[in-house]
Design a protein around this motif. Structure first.
Motif, mmCIF file in Angstrom:
data_model
loop_
_atom_site.group_PDB
_atom_site.id
_atom_site.type_symbol
_atom_site.label_atom_id
_atom_site.label_comp_id
_atom_site.label_asym_id
_atom_site.label_seq_id
_atom_site.Cartn_x
_atom_site.Cartn_y
_atom_site.Cartn_z
ATOM 1 N N ASP A 1 -1.570 7.255 -14.478
ATOM 2 C CA ASP A 1 -1.459 8.846 -14.126
ATOM 3 C C ASP A 1 -1.221 9.125 -12.897
ATOM 4 O OD1 ASP A 1 -4.239 7.822 -13.895
ATOM 5 O OD2 ASP A 1 -5.011 9.788 -13.863
ATOM 6 N N MET A 2 -1.342 8.085 -11.843
ATOM 7 C CA MET A 2 -1.199 8.403 -10.472
ATOM 8 C C MET A 2 -0.022 8.562 -10.108
ATOM 9 S SD MET A 2 -4.414 8.919 -9.852
ATOM 10 C CE MET A 2 -4.444 9.279 -8.162
ATOM 11 N N GLN A 3 0.476 9.191 -8.938
ATOM 12 C CA GLN A 3 1.709 9.375 -8.580
ATOM 13 C C GLN A 3 1.803 8.687 -7.055
ATOM 14 O OE1 GLN A 3 4.244 10.493 -10.579
ATOM 15 N NE2 GLN A 3 2.800 11.026 -12.449
ATOM 16 N N ILE A 4 3.001 8.353 -6.738
ATOM 17 C CA ILE A 4 3.048 7.925 -5.467
ATOM 18 C C ILE A 4 3.812 8.837 -4.803
ATOM 19 C CG2 ILE A 4 4.366 6.263 -3.913
ATOM 20 C CD1 ILE A 4 4.389 4.153 -5.886
ATOM 21 N N MET B 1 -3.856 3.461 -1.351
ATOM 22 C CA MET B 1 -4.465 2.483 -2.229
ATOM 23 C C MET B 1 -3.272 1.346 -2.218
ATOM 24 S SD MET B 1 -6.698 1.030 -4.038
ATOM 25 C CE MET B 1 -7.916 2.478 -3.620
ATOM 26 N N SER B 2 -3.734 0.189 -2.785
ATOM 27 C CA SER B 2 -2.743 -1.006 -3.100
ATOM 28 C C SER B 2 -2.102 -0.548 -4.359
ATOM 29 C CB SER B 2 -3.446 -2.418 -2.825
ATOM 30 O OG SER B 2 -4.458 -2.445 -3.927
ATOM 31 N N ARG B 3 -0.937 -1.178 -4.464
ATOM 32 C CA ARG B 3 -0.224 -0.967 -5.835
ATOM 33 C C ARG B 3 -0.792 -1.657 -6.805
ATOM 34 N NH1 ARG B 3 3.242 -4.924 -7.231
ATOM 35 N NH2 ARG B 3 3.184 -5.579 -5.160
ATOM 36 N N LEU C 1 7.284 5.280 1.835
ATOM 37 C CA LEU C 1 6.273 4.418 2.766
ATOM 38 C C LEU C 1 5.740 3.360 2.026
ATOM 39 C CD1 LEU C 1 4.019 4.742 5.083
ATOM 40 C CD2 LEU C 1 2.826 6.208 3.510
ATOM 41 N N VAL C 2 6.002 2.274 2.509
ATOM 42 C CA VAL C 2 5.332 0.890 2.041
ATOM 43 C C VAL C 2 4.906 0.218 3.183
ATOM 44 C CG1 VAL C 2 6.255 -1.115 1.057
ATOM 45 C CG2 VAL C 2 7.407 0.941 0.513
ATOM 46 N N ILE C 3 3.510 0.030 2.760
ATOM 47 C CA ILE C 3 2.722 -0.984 3.777
ATOM 48 C C ILE C 3 2.237 -2.155 3.363
ATOM 49 C CG2 ILE C 3 0.585 -0.896 5.140
ATOM 50 C CD1 ILE C 3 0.326 1.930 4.683
ATOM 51 N N PRO C 4 3.016 -3.268 3.637
ATOM 52 C CA PRO C 4 2.811 -4.758 3.319
ATOM 53 C C PRO C 4 1.151 -5.012 3.487
ATOM 54 C CG PRO C 4 4.574 -4.629 4.853
ATOM 55 C CD PRO C 4 3.979 -3.292 4.969
ATOM 56 N N ILE C 5 0.840 -5.663 2.313
ATOM 57 C CA ILE C 5 -0.535 -6.084 2.321
ATOM 58 C C ILE C 5 -0.512 -7.551 1.896
ATOM 59 C CG2 ILE C 5 -3.342 -5.730 1.617
ATOM 60 C CD1 ILE C 5 -2.338 -2.824 0.883
ATOM 61 N N PRO C 6 -0.902 -8.403 2.724
ATOM 62 C CA PRO C 6 -0.944 -9.672 2.219
ATOM 63 C C PRO C 6 -2.144 -10.399 1.604
ATOM 64 C CG PRO C 6 -1.212 -9.692 4.404
ATOM 65 C CD PRO C 6 -0.853 -8.236 4.025
ATOM 66 N N GLY D 1 0.832 -1.285 -0.010
ATOM 67 C CA GLY D 1 0.016 0.023 -0.061
ATOM 68 C C GLY D 1 0.731 1.242 0.001
ATOM 69 N N HIS D 2 0.587 2.176 -0.829
ATOM 70 C CA HIS D 2 1.116 3.555 -0.591
ATOM 71 C C HIS D 2 0.091 4.656 -0.775
ATOM 72 C CE1 HIS D 2 4.696 1.293 -2.142
ATOM 73 N NE2 HIS D 2 3.865 0.515 -2.674
ATOM 74 N N LEU D 3 0.754 6.058 -0.661
ATOM 75 C CA LEU D 3 -0.227 7.278 -0.882
ATOM 76 C C LEU D 3 -0.151 7.443 -2.221
ATOM 77 C CD1 LEU D 3 0.484 9.154 2.519
ATOM 78 C CD2 LEU D 3 -1.373 7.748 2.006
ATOM 79 N N TYR D 4 -1.069 8.010 -2.809
ATOM 80 C CA TYR D 4 -1.250 8.510 -4.283
ATOM 81 C C TYR D 4 -1.856 9.665 -4.396
ATOM 82 C CZ TYR D 4 0.133 3.442 -5.581
ATOM 83 O OH TYR D 4 0.638 2.588 -5.781
ATOM 84 N N ALA D 5 -1.651 10.308 -5.365
ATOM 85 C CA ALA D 5 -2.477 11.734 -5.872
ATOM 86 C C ALA D 5 -2.145 11.673 -7.295
ATOM 87 C CB ALA D 5 -1.794 12.771 -4.795
ATOM 88 N N THR D 6 -2.857 12.594 -7.749
ATOM 89 C CA THR D 6 -2.635 13.106 -9.156
ATOM 90 C C THR D 6 -1.485 14.210 -9.326
ATOM 91 O OG1 THR D 6 -4.259 14.871 -9.295
ATOM 92 C CG2 THR D 6 -4.905 12.675 -9.744
ATOM 93 N N THR D 7 -0.745 14.316 -10.357
ATOM 94 C CA THR D 7 0.219 15.140 -10.721
ATOM 95 C C THR D 7 -0.470 16.459 -10.585
ATOM 96 O OG1 THR D 7 1.537 13.737 -12.239
ATOM 97 C CG2 THR D 7 1.939 16.219 -12.702
#
Length: 296
Positions: free
Chosen positions: A253-256, A243-245, A261-266, A169-175
């Motif tokens: 078009d989405m940017q990390i 959101m999950s990768r 910041l990396v959240i493991p999601i099994p 999981g990461h944080l995302y936003a538009t450019t």
């Protein structure tokens, strides 16, 4: 056993149990897939057969009587036994046809499952599928679903679980948002950013804090308890959100934001142990495992 002493109908008992569990005739009717008048007649017939009043109406609510409370534990045990009987019988089926219910989060149900079901259609056209799209964990032991896709290993001993992979999981936003609001370079700079959250702001802030991000509820300007809607707002440039990768990669078009910041999601695939012996369940389970492993 004195068979002649058993004078009630199981469908009537099931109607009573569902009404007690769901809290109203309308909710119980929806859960059982029948009309409210039909359900009401079944409950009334059971009351007449037993010679007791099971519910009394208080305003718009149904409240169990003392007799209803005393009988509920017995009928609940009957329901568990009936469910186990159904599970065992279903597990004996060796035909790759019939109905299978798959439980998954709403975002996975929208973004991933339709494409996976296209493959299932080609591989096993005799299987009918219902997708239970909800973020709450479905109770497989009570047949709310046959197979569940979860992000945590189950603890129930009667469940069969296979870890098919792990995404992040990461944080995302538009450019556009990042250019307008300023691209945060450190976790501390997130305090000046607008976030898209979910329906529980306090829980959202707590999860962020567990991952070293100090934001407050005032940062959450937009929110939705529906995952695809929240993701849609992030994609519309309204703010930053998680959101999950594997889902985010569908929107190049989405940017990390803050790549460190990396959240493991099994990703776990789960079925009841007895259901996993049914061929139609095995076919769907194995195909899901194969396709989800590719995604994550």
């Amino acid at each position: 056993m004195n068979w002649q002493s058993i004078t009630f109908n199981w469908n009537q008992a099931r109607a009573f149990l569902a009404t007690a569990e769901e809290g109203s005739l309308s909710a119980a009717a929806r859960a059982l897939g029948m009309t409210q008048p039909t359900l009401g007649r079944q409950v009334s017939a059971l009351e007449e057969e037993l010679g007791v009043t099971l519910f009394e109406r208080v305003g718009r609510a149904l409240v169990l009587t003392d007799a209803g409370h005393q009988l509920l534990a017995h009928v609940r045990a009957m329901g568990e036994a009936a469910s186990h009987f159904s599970l065992t019988a279903t597990g004996q089926s060796q035909q790759a046809s019939g109905h299978v219910a798959i439980s998954a989060t709403d975002i996975m149900s929208v973004m991933h499952l339709p494409q996976i079901l296209r493959r299932l259609r080609d591989a096993a056209p005799g299987i009918r599928v219902t997708v239970v799209a909800q973020n709450e964990i479905s109770d497989l032991l009570r047949r709310e679903a046959d197979i569940a896709i979860r992000h945590a290993r189950p603890t129930e001993p009667d469940l069969f679980a296979r870890k098919v992979g792990e995404t992040t999981g990461h944080l995302y936003a538009t450019t556009e948002y990042l250019q307008r609001a300023g691209w945060p370079q450190t976790p501390e700079e997130l305090a000046r950013c607008t976030f898209v959250g979910y329906d529980n702001h306090a829980e959202y802030v707590s999860i962020m804090a567990q991952n070293g991000l100090q934001i407050s509820e005032s940062n959450i300007q937009y929110a939705s308890g529906h995952g695809p809607t929240a993701w849609g707002m992030i994609r519309a440039g309204l703010g930053i959100g998680p959101m999950s990768r594997d889902i985010a990669q569908l929107s190049p078009d989405m940017q990390i934001v803050l790549p460190e910041l990396v959240i493991p999601i099994p990703v776990w695939l789960i079925a009841h142990r007895e259901l996993h012996t049914a061929k139609r369940i095995r076919v769907v389970f194995d195909l899901l495992a194969e396709e989800l492993a590719k995604l994550v």
